[in-house]
Design a protein around this motif. Structure first.
Motif, PDB file in Angstrom:
ATOM      1  N   HIS A   1       1.586   4.240   4.338  1.00  0.00           N
ATOM      2  CA  HIS A   1       2.190   3.200   3.518  1.00  0.00           C
ATOM      3  C   HIS A   1       3.175   2.410   4.378  1.00  0.00           C
ATOM      4  CE1 HIS A   1       0.375   5.126   0.181  1.00  0.00           C
ATOM      5  NE2 HIS A   1       1.117   6.209   0.270  1.00  0.00           N
TER       6      HIS A   1
ATOM      7  N   ARG B   1       6.037   1.215   3.763  1.00  0.00           N
ATOM      8  CA  ARG B   1       7.441   1.638   3.709  1.00  0.00           C
ATOM      9  C   ARG B   1       7.682   2.967   4.431  1.00  0.00           C
ATOM     10  NH1 ARG B   1       6.018   2.622  -1.713  1.00  0.00           N
ATOM     11  NH2 ARG B   1       6.040   4.840  -2.199  1.00  0.00           N
ATOM     12  N   CYS B   2       6.596   3.704   4.780  1.00  0.00           N
ATOM     13  CA  CYS B   2       6.750   4.995   5.478  1.00  0.00           C
ATOM     14  C   CYS B   2       6.627   4.835   6.992  1.00  0.00           C
ATOM     15  CB  CYS B   2       5.684   5.985   5.001  1.00  0.00           C
ATOM     16  SG  CYS B   2       5.737   6.295   3.247  1.00  0.00           S
TER      17      CYS B   2
ATOM     18  N   SER C   1       1.981   7.682  -4.915  1.00  0.00           N
ATOM     19  CA  SER C   1       2.908   6.565  -4.688  1.00  0.00           C
ATOM     20  C   SER C   1       2.584   5.361  -5.564  1.00  0.00           C
ATOM     21  CB  SER C   1       2.817   6.112  -3.233  1.00  0.00           C
ATOM     22  OG  SER C   1       2.813   7.199  -2.381  1.00  0.00           O
ATOM     23  N   PHE C   2       1.308   5.132  -5.834  1.00  0.00           N
ATOM     24  CA  PHE C   2       0.924   3.896  -6.527  1.00  0.00           C
ATOM     25  C   PHE C   2       0.486   4.099  -7.961  1.00  0.00           C
ATOM     26  CE2 PHE C   2      -0.537   2.940  -2.075  1.00  0.00           C
ATOM     27  CZ  PHE C   2       0.601   2.217  -1.761  1.00  0.00           C
TER      28      PHE C   2
ATOM     29  N   ILE D   1       1.817  -2.804  -8.007  1.00  0.00           N
ATOM     30  CA  ILE D   1       2.655  -1.983  -7.102  1.00  0.00           C
ATOM     31  C   ILE D   1       2.103  -2.061  -5.671  1.00  0.00           C
ATOM     32  CG2 ILE D   1       3.579   0.330  -6.660  1.00  0.00           C
ATOM     33  CD1 ILE D   1       4.542  -0.532  -9.307  1.00  0.00           C
TER      34      ILE D   1
ATOM     35  N   GLN E   1       3.069  -5.407  -4.353  1.00  0.00           N
ATOM     36  CA  GLN E   1       4.534  -5.440  -4.150  1.00  0.00           C
ATOM     37  C   GLN E   1       4.906  -4.731  -2.838  1.00  0.00           C
ATOM     38  OE1 GLN E   1       6.531  -4.150  -7.831  1.00  0.00           O
ATOM     39  NE2 GLN E   1       7.930  -3.033  -6.516  1.00  0.00           N
ATOM     40  N   ASP E   2       4.228  -3.608  -2.559  1.00  0.00           N
ATOM     41  CA  ASP E   2       4.537  -2.843  -1.342  1.00  0.00           C
ATOM     42  C   ASP E   2       3.719  -3.307  -0.138  1.00  0.00           C
ATOM     43  OD1 ASP E   2       6.221  -1.448  -2.899  1.00  0.00           O
ATOM     44  OD2 ASP E   2       5.350   0.530  -2.567  1.00  0.00           O
ATOM     45  N   ASP E   3       2.902  -4.344  -0.319  1.00  0.00           N
ATOM     46  CA  ASP E   3       2.084  -4.881   0.767  1.00  0.00           C
ATOM     47  C   ASP E   3       1.148  -3.802   1.339  1.00  0.00           C
ATOM     48  OD1 ASP E   3       1.187  -6.842   2.394  1.00  0.00           O
ATOM     49  OD2 ASP E   3       2.804  -6.707   3.860  1.00  0.00           O
ATOM     50  N   ASP E   4       0.568  -3.005   0.465  1.00  0.00           N
ATOM     51  CA  ASP E   4      -0.239  -1.866   0.905  1.00  0.00           C
ATOM     52  C   ASP E   4      -1.727  -2.032   0.598  1.00  0.00           C
ATOM     53  OD1 ASP E   4       1.136   0.015   2.412  1.00  0.00           O
ATOM     54  OD2 ASP E   4       2.226   0.744   0.688  1.00  0.00           O
TER      55      ASP E   4
END
Ligand code: ATP
Length: 155
Positions: free
Chosen positions: A4, A6-7, A84-85, A109, A112-115
């Protein structure tokens, strides 16, 4: 590496893999990093597109008799776990007595997290993982226009 967004800062670039050792092992096996030799090449079938507005589904193994599945084909029984999602739900296929784990991903989501890329990579890996001893088998994917994307996984 598929993590991810953010990770990313918390994971070593090589994900803890010794790249020299890996390259040597691959060379021993006649493989190169970033590609597979011919004897190990897997053929991936392009998913078929459906024109239906209600749902869109893709099956990993396309057979002429494979029915198109959508959210209305299942009865959701209970939550198996949360990621996570979104959630992984236990669901029964209405037409048969089979139960599946359905990973329900929330599109907002993921965006939003660009994933998106990470999610699509997970889908591709799982669809290649038929009969893998450590990975769940992905039977099919479907999505609704607004609410969710479902990944149908072996329980
Ligand atoms: N095939 C399955 N059968 C039973 N339970 C499952 C299955 N797949 C997932 N689960 C349960 O759902 C939980 C969430 O899974 P999910 O794949 O969404 O997230 P994750 O891999 O734990 O994390 P991430 O969302 O970061 O990928 C798991 O921890 C597990 O408890």
């Amino acid at each position: 590496m598929n993590v991810h967004i953010r990770c990313k800062g918390n994971v070593a670039p090589s994900c803890g893999v010794n790249s020299v050792e890996l390259a040597n092992k691959l060379a021993e096996m006649g493989l190169q990093a970033g590609g597979l030799s011919k004897r190990n090449t897997m053929q991936v079938k392009e998913p078929r597109r459906q024109s239906s507005e209600r749902t869109e589904s893709t099956t990993t193994e396309v057979r002429p008799d494979t029915p198109r599945l959508g959210i209305s084909d299942f009865t959701f029984l209970q939550v198996l776990g949360k990621g996570s999602f979104g959630k992984v739900m236990l669901a029964k296929l209405n037409s048969k007595d089979h139960v599946f784990a359905i990973k329900v991903l929330k599109k907002d989501i993921i965006l939003q997290d660009d994933d998106v890329e990470c999610t699509m990579t997970e889908k591709r890996v799982l669809s290649l993982a038929r009969c893998h001893p450590y990975l769940t088998q992905l039977y099919c994917c479907f999505q609704t226009p607004v609410i969710c994307e479902g990944m149908l996984l072996l329980l």
